[in-house]
Motif scaffolding. Structure first.
Motif, mmCIF file in Angstrom:
data_model
loop_
_atom_site.group_PDB
_atom_site.id
_atom_site.type_symbol
_atom_site.label_atom_id
_atom_site.label_comp_id
_atom_site.label_asym_id
_atom_site.label_seq_id
_atom_site.Cartn_x
_atom_site.Cartn_y
_atom_site.Cartn_z
ATOM 1 N N TRP A 16 -9.553 12.654 -11.624
ATOM 2 C CA TRP A 16 -8.840 13.676 -12.398
ATOM 3 C C TRP A 16 -9.166 13.567 -13.891
ATOM 4 O O TRP A 16 -9.285 14.582 -14.578
ATOM 5 C CB TRP A 16 -7.339 13.556 -12.174
ATOM 6 C CG TRP A 16 -6.576 14.482 -13.069
ATOM 7 C CD1 TRP A 16 -5.790 14.151 -14.128
ATOM 8 C CD2 TRP A 16 -6.571 15.905 -13.012
ATOM 9 N NE1 TRP A 16 -5.289 15.269 -14.734
ATOM 10 C CE2 TRP A 16 -5.762 16.373 -14.061
ATOM 11 C CE3 TRP A 16 -7.177 16.838 -12.169
ATOM 12 C CZ2 TRP A 16 -5.535 17.728 -14.289
ATOM 13 C CZ3 TRP A 16 -6.956 18.190 -12.397
ATOM 14 C CH2 TRP A 16 -6.143 18.618 -13.446
ATOM 15 N N ALA A 34 0.480 4.138 -2.879
ATOM 16 C CA ALA A 34 0.274 5.572 -2.619
ATOM 17 C C ALA A 34 1.241 6.420 -3.445
ATOM 18 O O ALA A 34 0.863 7.478 -3.967
ATOM 19 C CB ALA A 34 0.446 5.859 -1.128
ATOM 20 N N TRP A 56 0.810 -1.213 0.000
ATOM 21 C CA TRP A 56 0.000 0.000 0.000
ATOM 22 C C TRP A 56 0.850 1.273 0.000
ATOM 23 O O TRP A 56 0.451 2.287 -0.593
ATOM 24 C CB TRP A 56 -0.944 -0.013 1.196
ATOM 25 C CG TRP A 56 -2.053 -0.999 1.040
ATOM 26 C CD1 TRP A 56 -2.260 -2.130 1.766
ATOM 27 C CD2 TRP A 56 -3.096 -0.945 0.065
ATOM 28 N NE1 TRP A 56 -3.372 -2.796 1.319
ATOM 29 C CE2 TRP A 56 -3.917 -2.092 0.267
ATOM 30 C CE3 TRP A 56 -3.425 -0.060 -0.963
ATOM 31 C CZ2 TRP A 56 -5.032 -2.362 -0.521
ATOM 32 C CZ3 TRP A 56 -4.541 -0.333 -1.749
ATOM 33 C CH2 TRP A 56 -5.337 -1.460 -1.521
ATOM 34 N N LEU A 84 -8.068 3.502 -10.611
ATOM 35 C CA LEU A 84 -9.338 3.942 -10.034
ATOM 36 C C LEU A 84 -9.189 5.269 -9.305
ATOM 37 O O LEU A 84 -10.061 6.150 -9.400
ATOM 38 C CB LEU A 84 -9.872 2.872 -9.068
ATOM 39 C CG LEU A 84 -10.352 1.564 -9.703
ATOM 40 C CD1 LEU A 84 -10.740 0.568 -8.624
ATOM 41 C CD2 LEU A 84 -11.521 1.829 -10.652
ATOM 42 N N ALA A 85 -8.071 5.448 -8.586
ATOM 43 C CA ALA A 85 -7.835 6.707 -7.878
ATOM 44 C C ALA A 85 -7.586 7.856 -8.844
ATOM 45 O O ALA A 85 -7.799 9.024 -8.485
ATOM 46 C CB ALA A 85 -6.647 6.551 -6.932
ATOM 47 N N PHE A 86 -7.151 7.545 -10.057
ATOM 48 C CA PHE A 86 -6.854 8.591 -11.040
ATOM 49 C C PHE A 86 -8.090 9.009 -11.833
ATOM 50 O O PHE A 86 -8.083 10.052 -12.486
ATOM 51 C CB PHE A 86 -5.763 8.097 -11.991
ATOM 52 C CG PHE A 86 -5.178 9.162 -12.870
ATOM 53 C CD1 PHE A 86 -4.551 10.270 -12.321
ATOM 54 C CD2 PHE A 86 -5.254 9.061 -14.250
ATOM 55 C CE1 PHE A 86 -4.009 11.260 -13.129
ATOM 56 C CE2 PHE A 86 -4.717 10.039 -15.068
ATOM 57 C CZ PHE A 86 -4.089 11.136 -14.507
ATOM 58 N N VAL A 131 -6.113 -0.192 -7.727
ATOM 59 C CA VAL A 131 -6.464 1.039 -7.013
ATOM 60 C C VAL A 131 -5.888 2.266 -7.720
ATOM 61 O O VAL A 131 -6.503 3.341 -7.716
ATOM 62 C CB VAL A 131 -5.973 0.953 -5.549
ATOM 63 C CG1 VAL A 131 -6.049 2.314 -4.867
ATOM 64 C CG2 VAL A 131 -6.789 -0.071 -4.781
ATOM 65 N N VAL A 132 -4.719 2.121 -8.345
ATOM 66 C CA VAL A 132 -4.055 3.281 -8.960
ATOM 67 C C VAL A 132 -4.910 3.886 -10.069
ATOM 68 O O VAL A 132 -5.224 5.090 -10.032
ATOM 69 C CB VAL A 132 -2.654 2.901 -9.468
ATOM 70 C CG1 VAL A 132 -1.999 4.105 -10.143
ATOM 71 C CG2 VAL A 132 -1.790 2.397 -8.318
ATOM 72 N N VAL A 136 -0.057 6.622 -6.969
ATOM 73 C CA VAL A 136 -1.170 7.569 -7.103
ATOM 74 C C VAL A 136 -0.652 9.000 -7.114
ATOM 75 O O VAL A 136 -1.073 9.828 -7.948
ATOM 76 C CB VAL A 136 -2.190 7.349 -5.973
ATOM 77 C CG1 VAL A 136 -3.259 8.441 -6.002
ATOM 78 C CG2 VAL A 136 -2.831 5.969 -6.090
ATOM 79 N N CYS A 164 0.870 9.790 -10.483
ATOM 80 C CA CYS A 164 -0.124 10.056 -11.530
ATOM 81 C C CYS A 164 -0.732 11.448 -11.389
ATOM 82 O O CYS A 164 -1.079 12.087 -12.391
ATOM 83 C CB CYS A 164 -1.217 8.993 -11.489
ATOM 84 S SG CYS A 164 -0.681 7.344 -12.005
ATOM 85 N N TYR A 165 -0.858 11.922 -10.151
ATOM 86 C CA TYR A 165 -1.375 13.274 -9.936
ATOM 87 C C TYR A 165 -0.280 14.339 -10.031
ATOM 88 O O TYR A 165 -0.549 15.512 -9.804
ATOM 89 C CB TYR A 165 -2.073 13.359 -8.585
ATOM 90 C CG TYR A 165 -3.515 12.911 -8.638
ATOM 91 C CD1 TYR A 165 -4.534 13.810 -8.935
ATOM 92 C CD2 TYR A 165 -3.858 11.584 -8.424
ATOM 93 C CE1 TYR A 165 -5.843 13.404 -9.003
ATOM 94 C CE2 TYR A 165 -5.173 11.157 -8.489
ATOM 95 C CZ TYR A 165 -6.167 12.075 -8.780
ATOM 96 O OH TYR A 165 -7.478 11.671 -8.856
ATOM 97 N N ARG A 221 -4.738 -4.448 -5.366
ATOM 98 C CA ARG A 221 -3.977 -3.261 -4.958
ATOM 99 C C ARG A 221 -3.537 -2.461 -6.176
ATOM 100 O O ARG A 221 -3.643 -1.220 -6.190
ATOM 101 C CB ARG A 221 -2.760 -3.670 -4.135
ATOM 102 C CG ARG A 221 -3.071 -4.205 -2.758
ATOM 103 C CD ARG A 221 -1.830 -4.214 -1.868
ATOM 104 N NE ARG A 221 -0.740 -5.002 -2.448
ATOM 105 C CZ ARG A 221 -0.564 -6.307 -2.255
ATOM 106 N NH1 ARG A 221 -1.435 -6.982 -1.500
ATOM 107 N NH2 ARG A 221 0.459 -6.933 -2.791
#
Length: 561
Positions: free
Chosen positions: A228, A179, A175, A223-225, A220-221, A182, A185-186, A217
């Motif tokens: 944006w 993080a 994890w 999906l978290a992006f 998640v990357v 993520v 990517c941001y 896991r």
């Protein structure tokens, strides 16, 4: 190694706020400072706009959604400015801190190394990154590149460790690493490409193992992006349709340019030469071992370790794959700058460390260290000596020559009010940002300047945009006349004075100047071959073709208009 981390940190923090911000820095700082999360002027929290349609005071999400890069750096800059105040140091501090953290992370990996090869690789990566002049340069700019290099360096470091220790037996990203993915990517769109390469590789390994928890896991990357992507899809399509293109490359041309930048701009020829020499020596020693020479065999007591070919190949392929993907995007969008390759510098430094790690003899490493340090001195000195575009000097020039309530016009890309807020905090200047892409706004600006009845106007733009000041003046010349001009490093500023009403001179005799009491700010006008001092905004009694000047000695003399 601690001293090396401290040295690299000092290089990144040294005179951090000494130089003026330039165009791209002003853009990032303006997004961070001039665009609140929730506007207090009735603007919506988010609306889809082109970047050219964004105005000061609109929301942060609106501004970043219109920009073509993700928002991580501007969020960090918001926090830095909130804690340290509005100035050059606070604007650049996130970049400098990220540069220091990259060195600290490499030093930490060196201290936790499982074997001599890992220790050598991370030690060399620390040295090469600490003294890389381009990393030093971008650690002192209020842009995302230093922050992105920190995140890319961590991801590439974990990539190296897995291949060195054995990909099949190494744990897949946990994890904490997710993080970092993520955040990367941001941070920048090119870091999305790097993340895609790494996630695809780890995903295939997770499928081979049947490790569905690891697959979850990794999922998640993206999906978290997605939030944006939803906020900025209009800008992504606009950019992909070459809406902001400034280069014309085919994929092959872009890849060739990326490889050239990789080798020449970032690692510098001296590093490549040292790496080539180390590789040639290693191959020669390896050849001696293949021939059965016991003297050169890489045993526990010999001068060489076994060369980690698979690890070196994995690092090299990662760099080439990244350059290839970036080149494909460049060919489609027409957007390219050599700094887009900067995120691979830690990976290249680790690859250099892999080459050097085959040597066990301390004196060999000592000679290589001396070569690298000696070759780094001049490029680093040149980095500190290189002047930036003097936007601060231009605004300082204008603000010293206009009254506190005078309008100041900033023409793209100088249409940021950072230096008004820094140099004249609280002064009621009317700031009129103009875009070179919206010429219809020039007529409206002239109307506002006339209606305001300003005695003086200041203007700031970049040298490449100097013609737009001429265009604006052609519309406003009936009300204002040019009084003074400033030419700094890549920037132009002008001061205009309101024209006096036509009619007979007010002096007792025609042509004689009338003395008046007026308190500067002083106006210094530079005309061809002469330097004249003009009166302040409060001095309205000016005789025909005569102006009062304040001489350095404090008395008044008359000079020709």
């Amino acid at each position: 190694m601690v001293l090396l981390v401290l040295l690299g940190g000092w290089l990144r923090l040294h005179d951090l706020g000494a130089k003026s911000l330039w165009a791209d820095e002003l853009f990032s700082v303006s997004v961070a400072h001039d665009h609140p999360f929730v506007p207090d002027n009735g603007q919506p929290v988010f609306e889809r706009l082109r970047i050219l349609d964004v105005t000061l005071g609109q929301s942060f999400l609106t501004a970043k959604g219109a920009d073509q890069s993700p928002p991580l750096f501007e969020l960090l800059d918001k926090a830095s400015i909130a804690l340290l105040g509005l100035n050059e140091f606070s604007a650049r501090f996130p970049s400098a801190l990220a540069g220091c953290l990259l060195l600290a992370w490499l030093g930490w990996r060196w201290a936790r190394a499982a074997d001599g090869t890992e220790r050598a690789v991370f030690g060399w990566a620390l040295l090469l990154c600490a003294l890389d002049p381009v990393l030093v340069q971008y650690a002192q700019e209020a842009r995302v590149y230093s922050t992105g290099t920190l995140l890319a360096g961590m991801l590439c470091g974990w990539w190296f460790l897995r291949w060195h220790r054995g990909l099949a037996s190494s744990p897949l990203p946990g994890w904490g690493e997710i993080a970092v993915f993520v955040l990367a990517c941001y941070g920048h769109n090119n870091l999305v490409l790097l993340s895609a390469i790494l996630l695809a590789s780890y995903g295939l390994e997770a499928l081979r193992r049947g490790d569905w928890r690891a697959i979850a896991r990794l999922a998640v990357v993206p999906l978290a992006f997605l939030p944006w992507v939803w906020l900025s899809w209009h800008t992504m399509f606009f950019t992909m349709d070459r809406g902001i293109a400034w280069v014309q490359f085919t994929w092959a041309q872009a890849w060739a340019e990326a490889l050239r930048s990789t080798g020449i701009v970032f690692l510098r020829p001296w590093i490549w030469l040292v790496c080539a020499a180390a590789l040639a020596a290693g191959l020669w020693r390896g050849g001696a071992r293949w021939r059965g020479g016991p003297r050169f065999a890489p045993d526990a007591a010999g001068p060489l370790r076994a060369f980690p070919w698979l690890t070196a190949l994995a690092m090299l392929l990662l760099i080439l794959a990244y350059d290839a993907l970036v080149s494909a995007v460049v060919a489609r969008t027409g957007v390219y700058h050599y700094r887009h390759i900067i995120f691979m510098v830690p990976a290249m430094a680790m690859l250099g460390g892999v080459l050097f790690s085959t040597w066990r003899r301390p004196w060999v490493h000592a000679l290589l260290v001396l070569a690298v340090v000696a070759a780094a001195v001049q490029p680093i000195r040149a980095t500190f000596a290189e002047p930036k575009t003097d936007v601060r000097g231009a605004y300082r020039f204008v603000l010293a020559r206009v009254p506190p309530d005078a309008p100041v016009v900033g023409i793209t890309p100088a249409d940021r009010r950072f230096y008004l807020d820094v140099l004249a905090p609280g002064a009621p200047h009317l700031f009129l940002p103009l875009s070179v892409y919206e010429p219809v706004a020039y007529g409206k600006a002239c109307e506002r300047l006339r209606a305001r009845g300003a005695a003086a106007v200041g203007l700031v733009t970049y040298q490449m945009r100097a013609g737009f000041i001429d265009d604006l003046y052609s519309l406003c010349s009936d009300a204002f006349e040019r009084a003074d001009t400033f030419h700094g490093n890549g920037v132009v500023a002008e001061v205009w004075l309101r024209r006096e009403p036509s009619g007979p001179p007010q002096s007792p005799e025609e042509g004689d100047a009338v003395a008046t009491s007026c308190d500067p700010p002083r106006f210094k006008a530079r005309t061809t071959g002469h330097v004249h001092d003009l009166p302040s905004a409060g001095c309205h009694h000016i005789a025909h073709h005569q102006r009062w000047t304040d001489s350095p000695g404090g008395h008044h003399t008359a000079s020709s208009g």
